[in-house]
Every structure is written in C-alpha cells, then in structure tokens.
Design a protein around this motif. Structure first.
Motif, mmCIF file in Angstrom:
data_model
loop_
_atom_site.group_PDB
_atom_site.id
_atom_site.type_symbol
_atom_site.label_atom_id
_atom_site.label_comp_id
_atom_site.label_asym_id
_atom_site.label_seq_id
_atom_site.Cartn_x
_atom_site.Cartn_y
_atom_site.Cartn_z
ATOM 1 N N ARG A 2 0.853 -1.182 0.000
ATOM 2 C CA ARG A 2 0.000 0.000 0.000
ATOM 3 C C ARG A 2 0.881 1.222 0.000
ATOM 4 N N ARG A 3 0.536 2.149 -0.836
ATOM 5 C CA ARG A 3 1.332 3.359 -0.935
ATOM 6 C C ARG A 3 0.977 4.275 0.220
ATOM 7 N N TYR A 4 2.000 4.781 0.904
ATOM 8 C CA TYR A 4 1.785 5.652 2.041
ATOM 9 C C TYR A 4 1.401 7.027 1.547
ATOM 10 N N LYS A 5 0.303 7.540 2.032
ATOM 11 C CA LYS A 5 -0.140 8.873 1.666
ATOM 12 C C LYS A 5 0.113 9.778 2.855
ATOM 13 N N ALA A 6 0.924 10.791 2.627
ATOM 14 C CA ALA A 6 1.262 11.714 3.708
ATOM 15 C C ALA A 6 0.019 12.475 4.137
ATOM 16 N N SER A 7 -0.249 12.461 5.426
ATOM 17 C CA SER A 7 -1.416 13.145 5.951
ATOM 18 C C SER A 7 -1.029 13.814 7.268
ATOM 19 N N TYR A 21 -10.201 17.768 4.925
ATOM 20 C CA TYR A 21 -9.775 17.348 3.588
ATOM 21 C C TYR A 21 -9.177 18.521 2.820
ATOM 22 N N ASP A 41 -5.807 19.498 4.403
ATOM 23 C CA ASP A 41 -4.790 18.498 4.118
ATOM 24 C C ASP A 41 -4.285 18.618 2.685
ATOM 25 N N SER A 42 -5.181 18.825 1.738
ATOM 26 C CA SER A 42 -4.737 18.972 0.350
ATOM 27 C C SER A 42 -3.939 20.258 0.166
ATOM 28 N N ASN A 72 -0.414 19.611 1.632
ATOM 29 C CA ASN A 72 0.342 18.734 0.732
ATOM 30 C C ASN A 72 0.783 19.470 -0.522
ATOM 31 N N ASP A 73 -0.079 20.327 -1.082
ATOM 32 C CA ASP A 73 0.292 21.094 -2.270
ATOM 33 C C ASP A 73 1.439 22.053 -1.972
ATOM 34 N N LYS A 100 4.669 20.081 -1.601
ATOM 35 C CA LYS A 100 5.228 19.661 -2.890
ATOM 36 C C LYS A 100 5.871 20.830 -3.624
#
Length: 145
Positions: free
Chosen positions: A51-56, A80, A83-84, A87-88, A91
């Motif tokens: 399972r790919r780890y999704k940073a949260s 939500y 969190d997005s 994350n943006d 990145k």
C-alpha cells in the motif's frame, strides 16, 4: 463485392463474444486455487504489492487547534481541504528547493535551499516571517533535547 448480410455479421459477433467469454472463464480459472475459491490479489502485478503511504497531517490539525481554541472543531470537509492545501504547499516547496539545489550543482537539499524556496513561493513579507518562525521553532526544539 457483395456486402455482408445480417446473418454473417451476427455469426461474426457470436464467435467473438464466445471467444471473449472463453477467455474470461480461463482467466477466472487461473485466479482460483485448488479449493475453488478465488485467490485474493490486490493487483495484477507479479511483484509484491504494498500500500502506498499517503502523507497526511490530520492528527496535527486537531492538536494545534486544541492548543489555540479548546471549543472549536473541524469538519471532515475542512480537514480534507486543509490536508490537500498543506500537501500542495509541501510539494511546491520541495520542488523549488530541488531546483535551487540543482542549479547550484548539489545533489542534496539543504536548509538554506528550503528557506529560499519558502521566501520565493510565499508572497510579500509572509515568506520572511515564516522563515523566522520556523527558525525559532527549530531552536526551541533543539534546546528541549
């Protein structure tokens, strides 16, 4: 040349559909084990699937809000969106810091690259204030250890 009649086109459609049904049945048989139950597979790759780890950062939002305002809560939709957003921004900062490190012919990102990326990405005085607050937090963290 004579055009195919409806009977010949239906024969062609019937043979193709039977071929695809036979192919599907043979694929289903490959997926079943000796007991006749389907094998549980997460994907169709030969290698092991992880399972790919999704940073949260969800747990940190509640902790931070509790320190500031005890009575306030966040809805799921707000979590939500927040969190997005985080994350943006993460990145964008990471990619900008990587570009800065690449331009200076280095293979690793330093803290100076991250500070410069934050100052470049955040508008106006906000970048400088963010760097100052991050430096204070890092200093307090290193003093506590």
């Amino acid at each position: 040349m004579a055009e195919p009649t409806s009977s010949t086109s239906s024969v062609v459609e019937t043979t193709t559909s039977t071929f695809s049904v036979e192919r599907l049945c043979s694929e289903e048989l490959k997926k079943t084990d000796v007991t006749g139950k389907k094998k549980a597979r997460c994907c169709y790759h030969r290698h092991r699937c992880h399972r790919r780890y999704k940073a949260s950062f969800v747990i940190y939002y509640h902790r931070l809000l509790k320190k500031i305002h005890h009575e306030l809560r966040l809805s799921q939709k707000m979590i939500y969106i927040l969190d997005s957003f985080v994350n943006d921004i993460f990145k964008c900062i990471a990619s900008e810091a990587g570009c800065l490190a690449h331009k200076t012919n280095r293979s690793s990102i330093s803290s100076r690259d991250i500070q410069a990326a934050v100052c470049l990405l955040l508008p106006g005085n906000l970048g400088k204030l963010t760097v100052i607050q991050a430096t204070k937090a890092l200093f307090r963290f290193s003093q506590s250890e």
